[in-house]
Design an enzyme around this catalytic site. Structure first.
Site, PDB file in Angstrom:
ATOM      1  N   HIS A   1       0.842  -1.204   0.000  1.00 12.05           N
ATOM      2  CA  HIS A   1       0.000   0.000   0.000  1.00 12.05           C
ATOM      3  C   HIS A   1       0.881   1.260   0.000  1.00 12.05           C
ATOM      4  CE1 HIS A   1      -3.089  -2.541   2.463  1.00 12.05           C
ATOM      5  NE2 HIS A   1      -3.567  -2.416   1.234  1.00 12.05           N
TER       6      HIS A   1
ATOM      7  N   LYS B   1     -15.514  -7.168   7.146  1.00 11.21           N
ATOM      8  CA  LYS B   1     -14.209  -7.835   7.229  1.00 11.21           C
ATOM      9  C   LYS B   1     -13.721  -8.058   8.667  1.00 11.21           C
ATOM     10  CE  LYS B   1     -11.905  -7.014   2.828  1.00 11.21           C
ATOM     11  NZ  LYS B   1     -10.733  -6.418   2.176  1.00 11.21           N
TER      12      LYS B   1
ATOM     13  N   ARG C   1      -2.373  -6.361  -7.839  1.00 10.16           N
ATOM     14  CA  ARG C   1      -1.228  -7.240  -7.585  1.00 10.16           C
ATOM     15  C   ARG C   1      -1.118  -8.305  -8.672  1.00 10.16           C
ATOM     16  NH1 ARG C   1      -3.167  -8.308  -1.594  1.00 10.16           N
ATOM     17  NH2 ARG C   1      -5.009  -8.385  -2.880  1.00 10.16           N
TER      18      ARG C   1
ATOM     19  N   SER D   1      -2.753  -7.468   3.702  1.00 13.72           N
ATOM     20  CA  SER D   1      -2.900  -7.198   5.134  1.00 13.72           C
ATOM     21  C   SER D   1      -3.164  -8.502   5.880  1.00 13.72           C
ATOM     22  CB  SER D   1      -4.058  -6.218   5.375  1.00 13.72           C
ATOM     23  OG  SER D   1      -3.766  -4.967   4.797  1.00 13.72           O
TER      24      SER D   1
HETATM   25  O1  PNS Z   1      -8.970  -2.639   1.025  1.00 11.80           O
HETATM   26  P1  PNS Z   1     -10.316  -3.129   0.554  1.00 11.80           P
HETATM   27  O2  PNS Z   1     -11.066  -3.782   1.692  1.00 11.80           O
HETATM   28  O3  PNS Z   1     -10.239  -4.005  -0.666  1.00 11.80           O
HETATM   29  O4  PNS Z   1     -11.143  -1.814   0.129  1.00 11.80           O
HETATM   30  C1  PNS Z   1     -12.458  -1.922  -0.373  1.00 11.80           C
HETATM   31  C2  PNS Z   1     -13.099  -0.525  -0.524  1.00 11.80           C
HETATM   32  C3  PNS Z   1     -13.097   0.181   0.808  1.00 11.80           C
HETATM   33  C4  PNS Z   1     -12.294   0.275  -1.521  1.00 11.80           C
HETATM   34  C5  PNS Z   1     -14.540  -0.755  -1.037  1.00 11.80           C
HETATM   35  O5  PNS Z   1     -15.192  -1.645  -0.176  1.00 11.80           O
HETATM   36  C6  PNS Z   1     -15.331   0.538  -1.120  1.00 11.80           C
HETATM   37  O6  PNS Z   1     -15.157   1.301  -2.038  1.00 11.80           O
HETATM   38  N1  PNS Z   1     -16.221   0.753  -0.121  1.00 11.80           N
HETATM   39  C7  PNS Z   1     -17.068   1.935  -0.059  1.00 11.80           C
HETATM   40  C8  PNS Z   1     -18.527   1.611  -0.363  1.00 11.80           C
HETATM   41  C9  PNS Z   1     -18.807   1.746  -1.851  1.00 11.80           C
HETATM   42  O7  PNS Z   1     -18.631   2.786  -2.437  1.00 11.80           O
HETATM   43  N2  PNS Z   1     -19.227   0.613  -2.462  1.00 11.80           N
HETATM   44  C10 PNS Z   1     -19.549   0.563  -3.879  1.00 11.80           C
HETATM   45  C11 PNS Z   1     -18.300   0.364  -4.709  1.00 11.80           C
HETATM   46  S1  PNS Z   1     -18.491  -0.997  -5.734  1.00 11.80           S
END
Ligand code: PNS
Length: 172
Positions: free
Chosen positions: A20, A44, A93, A131
């Site tokens: 990250h 999560k 990745r 992570s």
């Molecule tokens: O590190 P992660 O857990 O892969 O991040 C996921 C994240 C936070 C980027 C994703 O869950 C997100 O954008 N959440 C916000 C809610 C949202 O906008 N959802 C619709 C997008 S498809």
């Protein structure tokens, strides 16, 4: 006059890894301002509370003057608009990340067509890194040296009630 460009780099960051951080540094060179946006993501069951994840990221990014760390709760695109960001940064990745990231990018475009998702390839050093892997190693007392920014190590071991391991004995 050129319009200043702001990007948003969202994630759970539970905790922030070296992969990250590598994306944060590289993206911060491409944009005038980079907002690292930390999502609660309750599905999560995070190890670190959102306040801890934000505080750790703020410490890790302290030397990057155009990087700001914020938490967000609703839709990513709504937060991006609120911040004046034109771009969402996502790290890729391997091919295995692609399906999910494509789905999210297309959903976000559907919700807000003026925001562009830009994918950045991870450094080859960190292709395997996540992570979850870092938490597993720390939970079992292994060395996470180099896998997370140095400032993150004590937070991780403290969570698992473990001392920071002797690095020579852990191949770290
Ligand atoms: O590190 P992660 O857990 O892969 O991040 C996921 C994240 C936070 C980027 C994703 O869950 C997100 O954008 N959440 C916000 C809610 C949202 O906008 N959802 C619709 C997008 S498809």
């Amino acid at each position: 006059m050129r319009q200043s460009k702001t990007a948003i780099y969202p994630g759970s960051f539970d905790p922030v890894t070296s992969g990250h951080y590598d994306i944060i540094v590289r993206a911060s060179r491409l944009f005038d301002k980079l907002i690292v946006a930390v999502a609660p993501n309750p599905a999560k069951q995070p190890l670190f509370a959102i306040e801890e994840r934000v505080a750790i990221l703020q410490e890790v990014c302290a030397s990057l003057p155009n990087v700001q760390v914020e938490r967000f709760d609703g839709l990513l695109v709504d937060f991006a608009v609120q911040c004046g960001a034109q771009v969402i940064i996502k790290g890729l990745r391997a091919v295995s990340d692609f399906d999910y990231e494509l789905q999210m990018a297309l959903t976000n475009r559907r919700l807000c067509p003026q925001i562009e998702t830009v994918f950045m390839m991870t450094n080859s050093e960190y292709v395997f890194l996540s992570s979850s892997i870092v938490k597993e190693i720390a939970r079992l007392g292994g060395s996470v040296q180099g896998l997370v920014p140095k400032a993150v190590e004590p937070y991780l071991y403290r969570k698992f009630g473990r001392p920071i391991p002797n690095r020579e004995n852990h191949g770290g």
